[in-house]
Design an enzyme around this catalytic site. Structure first.
Site, PDB file in Angstrom:
ATOM      1  N   ARG A 133      44.445  29.534  29.757  1.00 49.66           N
ATOM      2  CA  ARG A 133      44.476  28.064  29.843  1.00 49.66           C
ATOM      3  C   ARG A 133      45.154  27.369  28.824  1.00 49.66           C
ATOM      4  NH1 ARG A 133      44.157  28.895  34.527  1.00 49.66           N
ATOM      5  NH2 ARG A 133      42.597  28.559  35.995  1.00 49.66           N
ATOM      6  N   HIS A 139      53.153  27.903  34.784  1.00 50.98           N
ATOM      7  CA  HIS A 139      52.085  28.329  35.554  1.00 50.98           C
ATOM      8  C   HIS A 139      51.903  29.218  36.588  1.00 50.98           C
ATOM      9  CE1 HIS A 139      47.200  27.566  35.674  1.00 50.98           C
ATOM     10  NE2 HIS A 139      47.469  28.841  36.229  1.00 50.98           N
TER      11      HIS A 139
HETATM   12  P1  NDP Z   1      36.878  37.684  34.482  1.00 51.63           P
HETATM   13  O1  NDP Z   1      35.518  36.524  34.260  1.00 51.63           O
HETATM   14  O2  NDP Z   1      36.880  38.683  35.143  1.00 51.63           O
HETATM   15  O3  NDP Z   1      37.026  38.088  32.476  1.00 51.63           O
HETATM   16  C1  NDP Z   1      36.848  37.257  31.573  1.00 51.63           C
HETATM   17  C2  NDP Z   1      36.784  38.008  30.176  1.00 51.63           C
HETATM   18  O4  NDP Z   1      36.936  37.164  29.230  1.00 51.63           O
HETATM   19  C3  NDP Z   1      35.698  39.163  30.406  1.00 51.63           C
HETATM   20  O5  NDP Z   1      36.193  40.385  29.693  1.00 51.63           O
HETATM   21  C4  NDP Z   1      34.577  38.308  29.307  1.00 51.63           C
HETATM   22  O6  NDP Z   1      33.564  38.938  28.700  1.00 51.63           O
HETATM   23  C5  NDP Z   1      35.578  37.561  28.413  1.00 51.63           C
HETATM   24  N1  NDP Z   1      35.040  36.438  27.803  1.00 51.63           N
HETATM   25  C6  NDP Z   1      34.394  35.308  28.394  1.00 51.63           C
HETATM   26  N2  NDP Z   1      33.808  34.533  27.532  1.00 51.63           N
HETATM   27  C7  NDP Z   1      34.141  35.072  26.163  1.00 51.63           C
HETATM   28  C8  NDP Z   1      33.845  34.884  24.961  1.00 51.63           C
HETATM   29  N3  NDP Z   1      33.107  33.603  24.628  1.00 51.63           N
HETATM   30  N4  NDP Z   1      34.425  35.686  23.907  1.00 51.63           N
HETATM   31  C9  NDP Z   1      34.757  36.857  24.328  1.00 51.63           C
HETATM   32  N5  NDP Z   1      35.110  37.106  25.350  1.00 51.63           N
HETATM   33  C10 NDP Z   1      34.626  36.287  26.566  1.00 51.63           C
HETATM   34  O7  NDP Z   1      38.358  36.727  34.656  1.00 51.63           O
HETATM   35  P2  NDP Z   1      39.559  36.966  34.925  1.00 51.63           P
HETATM   36  O8  NDP Z   1      40.086  38.306  34.312  1.00 51.63           O
HETATM   37  O9  NDP Z   1      39.511  37.138  36.550  1.00 51.63           O
HETATM   38  O10 NDP Z   1      40.473  35.884  34.692  1.00 51.63           O
HETATM   39  C11 NDP Z   1      40.844  35.296  33.262  1.00 51.63           C
HETATM   40  C12 NDP Z   1      41.577  33.847  33.198  1.00 51.63           C
HETATM   41  O11 NDP Z   1      42.798  34.060  33.665  1.00 51.63           O
HETATM   42  C13 NDP Z   1      40.761  32.893  34.456  1.00 51.63           C
HETATM   43  O12 NDP Z   1      39.515  32.312  33.772  1.00 51.63           O
HETATM   44  C14 NDP Z   1      42.006  31.895  34.356  1.00 51.63           C
HETATM   45  O13 NDP Z   1      41.841  30.999  33.389  1.00 51.63           O
HETATM   46  C15 NDP Z   1      43.163  32.738  34.106  1.00 51.63           C
HETATM   47  N6  NDP Z   1      44.313  32.840  34.922  1.00 51.63           N
HETATM   48  C16 NDP Z   1      45.460  32.395  34.764  1.00 51.63           C
HETATM   49  C17 NDP Z   1      46.460  32.359  35.906  1.00 51.63           C
HETATM   50  C18 NDP Z   1      47.976  32.118  35.642  1.00 51.63           C
HETATM   51  O14 NDP Z   1      48.799  32.081  36.525  1.00 51.63           O
HETATM   52  N7  NDP Z   1      48.280  31.655  34.378  1.00 51.63           N
HETATM   53  C19 NDP Z   1      46.165  33.096  36.885  1.00 51.63           C
HETATM   54  C20 NDP Z   1      44.976  33.579  37.189  1.00 51.63           C
HETATM   55  C21 NDP Z   1      43.714  33.446  36.199  1.00 51.63           C
HETATM   56  P3  NDP Z   1      32.704  39.963  29.379  1.00 51.63           P
HETATM   57  O15 NDP Z   1      33.420  41.244  30.015  1.00 51.63           O
HETATM   58  O16 NDP Z   1      31.658  40.340  28.378  1.00 51.63           O
HETATM   59  O17 NDP Z   1      32.098  39.104  30.778  1.00 51.63           O
HETATM   60  C1  OXD Z   2      43.659  30.962  38.590  1.00 48.54           C
HETATM   61  C2  OXD Z   2      45.042  30.354  38.282  1.00 48.54           C
HETATM   62  O1  OXD Z   2      42.971  30.618  37.905  1.00 48.54           O
HETATM   63  O2  OXD Z   2      46.038  30.201  38.986  1.00 48.54           O
HETATM   64  O3  OXD Z   2      43.784  31.425  39.844  1.00 48.54           O
HETATM   65  O4  OXD Z   2      45.225  29.699  37.172  1.00 48.54           O
END
Ligand code: NDP
Ligand code: OXD
Length: 308
Positions: free
Chosen positions: A223, A271
């Protein structure tokens, strides 16, 4: 009982077809064409405006068309019903491809060759050894974990950071403040896959960049609000950062006058690192609707307290 679809960027048509085939008893309405708001039990949404859900008094669950739910959770009027997010649903492969491309771009010194081409300069630069391009992946969840795995298979040394301990073959999994400091010391290329939460907003700031090796590169596919944009520009201009590949921005679409558009060290995309495709994601949404109707826990239930 009915479902309302809201998105300004996703085409409702393939969703309507897939849901009508699998769940013919669930009427599918595309906002604003909702004949009886009191009958709405589910919403399938991407970035509805704040307060939008208040018009559905019988709402039982919100299903997100994306993986990140930060925009939903920012709504102070969001009803206290379960929220589900996409768990992969076809995004993981796209995001991993984007990441591999970005890492190879910096590893193979493409930004410098690009500058040389524009100056009509024929000059061979020393190649980086794969071992030198340590990749640090912030966020080792569904998407970051898959990208980290692919990078490790491609031969890059990979370390990753999460909130709680994780185990991924070929990846040095770190957590906590010490883990972040270790990643910052080692990584030549940092890739951001964190969800946007109060704990991660603005994490990529001047302090963060100052702890990386000079000339390190940033890839942001999570993000825009993870990044303090003025700090990123200053770090690129001072040489502390060697380059950035950015897919997400604090304001989207990126305003035409924004300095990122023409910055010589920035490559950007609108994006698109992972695009939700109904053909791949609908099965998960359908399964979740069935589970919710049966009173079972859906997949990808959002933890509101953690913010993701
Ligand atoms: P998940 O919830 O599966 O994974 C999130 C990861 O971040 C986990 O490993 C989590 O730790 C870690 N995390 C969360 N908070 C913290 C913190 N405070 N400190 C350290 N680590 C942290 O999410 P996804 O992998 O499915 O998605 C990730 C992001 O990708 C989405 O939230 C979205 O913003 C972005 N996205 C962007 C897209 C694009 O087109 N650019 C498309 C889709 C998604 P833990 O393993 O311990 O829970
Ligand atoms: C998502 C994205 O969060 O598209 O799926 O960014």
């Amino acid at each position: 009982m009915s479902l309302v679809f809201y998105s300004l960027t996703d085409d409702a048509h393939p969703w309507r077809e897939a849901l009508a085939r699998a769940l013919p008893a669930l009427p599918f309405h595309v906002w604003p064409d909702v004949p009886a708001p009191e009958d709405v039990r589910y919403t399938l949404v991407w970035k509805p405006p704040a307060g939008w859900h208040r018009q559905f008094p019988g709402l039982r669950a919100i299903l997100s068309l994306g993986a990140g739910v930060d925009a939903l959770l920012e709504d102070p009027d969001l009803p206290a019903v379960p929220i589900t997010r996409l768990v992969d649903g076809g995004l993981a492969r796209q995001m991993a491809e984007y990441t591999l491309h970005a890492v190879l771009h910096f590893h193979r010194r493409m930004p410098e060759y690009g500058r040389q081409q524009r100056a009509r300069q024929w000059r061979i630069l020393d190649p980086n050894a794969a071992d030198d391009s340590v990749v640090g992946v912030l966020g080792l969840g569904v998407l970051g974990g898959e990208a980290a795995r692919l990078l490790a298979v491609a031969g890059f040394p990979v370390c990753g950071w999460s909130r709680t301990p994780r185990r991924i073959a070929g990846v040095d999994c770190l957590w906590g403040d010490d883990g972040l400091a270790a990643l910052q010391r080692r990584a030549r290329i940092v890739v951001n896959f964190l969800p946007l939460t109060p704990a991660t907003r603005g994490l990529l700031d001047a302090h963060f960049f100052s702890r990386l090796q000079p000339g390190a590169c940033l890839v942001n596919v999570a993000r825009g609000a993870h990044v303090v944009e003025t700090d990123l520009l200053a770090a690129l201009d001072s040489g502390q950062l060697g380059g950035a590949m950015l897919d997400v921005f604090a304001q989207e679409p990126l305003p035409v006058g924004h300095p990122f558009w023409s910055h010589p060290k920035v490559v950007l995309t609108p994006h698109v690192a992972g695009i939700t495709l109904a053909a791949e994601a609908a099965a998960q949404v359908i399964q979740n609707l069935r589970r919710l109707e049966a009173g079972e826990a859906p997949q990808g239930l959002v933890d509101r307290a953690a913010g993701y």
